[in-house]
Scaffold this motif. Sequence first.
Motif, short mmCIF file in Angstrom:
data_model
loop_
_atom_site.label_atom_id
_atom_site.label_comp_id
_atom_site.label_asym_id
_atom_site.label_seq_id
_atom_site.Cartn_x
_atom_site.Cartn_y
_atom_site.Cartn_z
N ASN A 59 0.99 -1.30 -0.02
CA ASN A 59 -0.12 -0.08 0.28
C ASN A 59 0.95 1.29 -0.10
O ASN A 59 1.78 1.46 0.73
CB ASN A 59 -0.88 0.04 1.20
N TYR A 60 0.67 2.09 -0.90
CA TYR A 60 1.39 3.42 -1.09
C TYR A 60 0.38 4.70 -0.88
O TYR A 60 -0.75 4.55 -1.11
CB TYR A 60 1.85 3.57 -2.62
N PHE A 61 0.92 5.43 0.34
CA PHE A 61 0.12 6.65 0.58
C PHE A 61 0.93 7.81 0.39
O PHE A 61 2.22 7.77 0.59
CB PHE A 61 -0.02 6.47 2.28
N HIS A 62 0.50 8.94 -0.21
CA HIS A 62 1.24 10.02 -0.51
C HIS A 62 0.51 11.31 -0.31
O HIS A 62 -0.90 11.26 -0.70
CB HIS A 62 2.09 9.95 -1.80
N VAL A 63 1.15 12.27 0.04
CA VAL A 63 0.50 13.69 -0.02
C VAL A 63 1.67 14.40 -0.59
O VAL A 63 3.07 14.40 -0.72
CB VAL A 63 0.23 14.02 1.36
N LYS A 64 1.08 15.77 -1.28
CA LYS A 64 2.04 16.65 -2.00
C LYS A 64 2.23 17.93 -1.09
O LYS A 64 1.25 18.46 -1.00
CB LYS A 64 1.76 16.95 -3.49
N VAL A 65 3.14 18.23 -0.44
CA VAL A 65 3.58 19.28 0.24
C VAL A 65 4.82 20.05 -0.46
O VAL A 65 5.75 19.77 -0.54
CB VAL A 65 3.78 19.01 1.72
N ALA A 66 4.46 21.49 -0.56
CA ALA A 66 5.65 22.53 -1.17
C ALA A 66 6.50 21.84 -2.27
O ALA A 66 7.47 22.05 -2.36
CB ALA A 66 6.45 22.56 0.10
N GLY A 67 5.40 21.30 -3.04
CA GLY A 67 6.26 20.69 -4.23
C GLY A 67 6.95 19.21 -4.12
O GLY A 67 7.65 18.86 -4.99
#
Length: 453
Positions: A59-67
């Motif tokens: 399972n891959y979880f990701h968020v994009k913060v400040a590029g």
Amino acid sequence: MISQFFVLSQRGDNIVFRDYRGEVQKGSTETFFRKVKFWKEDGQEEAQAPPVFNVDGVNYFHVKVAGLLFVATTRVNVSPSLVLELLQRIARVIKDYLGVLSEDSLRKNFVLVYELLDEVIDFGYVQTTSTEVLKSYIFNEPIAVDAARLPPLGPAAIFMQGSKRMPGTAVTKSVIANEPAGRKREEIFVDIIEKISVTFSSSGYILTSEIDGTIQMKSYLSGNPEIRVALNEELNIGRGGRSLYDYRSSSGSGAVTLDDCNFHESVRLDSFDMDRTLTLVPPDGEFPVMNYRMTQEFRPPFRVNALIEEAGNLKAEVIIKVRAEFSSSITANTIVVQMPLPKYTSRATFELEPGAVGQAADFREVSKKLEWSLKKIVGGSENTLRAKLTFSQESHGNITKESGPVSMTFTIPMYNASGLQVKYLQIAKKSSSYNPYRWVRYVTQANSYVARL
């Protein structure tokens, strides 16, 4: 339970990597980035990857913060919302300690970053994400990064651009770093950030409108003094029978009615019902004092009108008008207007208004979208874009139904649509000479700003 945590740049470079349990095979960073970059869904060529997905049992979880891409992996079944919230909090903790969250600052402070990660997560289990608690276990000093070279990435960064009232180090200081002279500058920042969602009908009427707002605080006060934050006296929580069409200006005059709100655990509400005052002892780092939501109709900052009509054989014309409904003393930044065009559009030529500065229009051939970017819009002004389209085949249906809707993104500093205001910010005095700097700032951004054709 987290197996791995890593941070990637937009190019896919691995900046930070920590394997907590050894359960996921090596090469997971390449697998993740390849999947995100070339994600395909329902035949779409430019689909965006969801925040959670599974590849070969991982399972891959990701968020994009400040590029930057903050990623966690695990083989077990965990709550997606918990892991996504954890990634956001890790990003916030790293920013609190480094002062600036960027690829450059992570690389220069990799020892401090790994020290933080080992305290936040132990053998895959989360220990704490409190900036204040972590201070007892962190011994490395941050290496300062020149913030002037960094692109503005967050809502707070816009206050650093040409504002004479705001110090250059406004949001780029570490919570554990002192001033060059060894003394700590006593100051506190309060940001009222609102993300607005509006849908206009084809005739310009408002169909839906909503504001998601937050009062963010970042404290650099020594000794953690008690703070009192006073909001509008005529602040109502819940509809309370008020008219849905009670327009207000951004000056905050008149009553403000919020649908609901919640507060940070450090906030005491002893006198909130009486005089709308929040009392708190701010923890270290950046944190949301209050989150709120408002669905009562408000005056939208922009009016958007769009029209598409056939103009002869295999041709059509598009006209988009954007009018700023706020005061001329306020300027909106980084405006982007997009409009999907019919799938058989082969070419588009654009005509901007005479004397238009800082504007550009482009036709994205792969996604068949018209994109109009404006560097800034001054309040009270109107901007128009005309486009001539060429089709590769004849339209057999309604051209209007095959186009649109028009969507818009923007940022407006020192403006808030709800009318919610911080009336005063009172800090408990340690001595008669104690007078820290107080900065209260407003920013409004588009969440989903759509006009139907």
